[in-house]
Design a protein around this motif. Sequence first.
Motif, PDB file in Angstrom:
ATOM      1  N   TYR A  23       0.849  -1.190   0.000  1.00 40.56           N
ATOM      2  CA  TYR A  23       0.000   0.000   0.000  1.00 40.56           C
ATOM      3  C   TYR A  23       0.880   1.235   0.000  1.00 40.56           C
ATOM      4  N   VAL A  24       0.481   2.245  -0.790  1.00 38.90           N
ATOM      5  CA  VAL A  24       1.291   3.460  -0.868  1.00 38.90           C
ATOM      6  C   VAL A  24       0.389   4.680  -0.880  1.00 38.90           C
ATOM      7  N   VAL A  25       0.865   5.720  -0.204  1.00 39.87           N
ATOM      8  CA  VAL A  25       0.233   7.039  -0.255  1.00 39.87           C
ATOM      9  C   VAL A  25       1.316   8.001  -0.729  1.00 39.87           C
ATOM     10  N   TYR A  26       0.998   8.750  -1.783  1.00 36.43           N
ATOM     11  CA  TYR A  26       1.942   9.723  -2.334  1.00 36.43           C
ATOM     12  C   TYR A  26       1.594  11.131  -1.867  1.00 36.43           C
ATOM     13  N   GLY A  27       2.631  11.943  -1.688  1.00 36.91           N
ATOM     14  CA  GLY A  27       2.454  13.370  -1.463  1.00 36.91           C
ATOM     15  C   GLY A  27       2.133  13.785  -0.043  1.00 36.91           C
TER      16      GLY A  27
END
Length: 123
Positions: free
Chosen positions: A100-104
């Motif tokens: 899982y990834v969250v950018y910014g």
Amino acid sequence: MLLGPIATAADVLVVTDSHHPVQAPAGARVIELDQAARIEFELAAHLPTDPRQAAALVRQRLHAGGEALQRRIGHAYQGVADAWGLGIARIPAVVVDRRYVVYGEPDVPRAIARIDAYRGTQP
């Protein structure tokens, strides 16, 4: 606690650079993609114009830095390889469980909370 049973600190990887500071909790692995370039800049600082003298000075600096410098260089390049292997497309990136990834989002606990909320809605 933001790093509850779903996302423990050992599961968290943060990918950024020195121009995108993050607020990472203790135990999160932080990769700064420009760390290797910064180390190279340190090694190349104030070199003489003569290539032989410059090469000798860099070798001397590498030797003087010893194992600690070698570890710093190795960790820096390993971080770049790890981020590349995960397919990180932008920074900062907060990765949990290599899945899982969250950018910014520079606030890592907030990004982890978003991931946990998403995971809580999945069967």
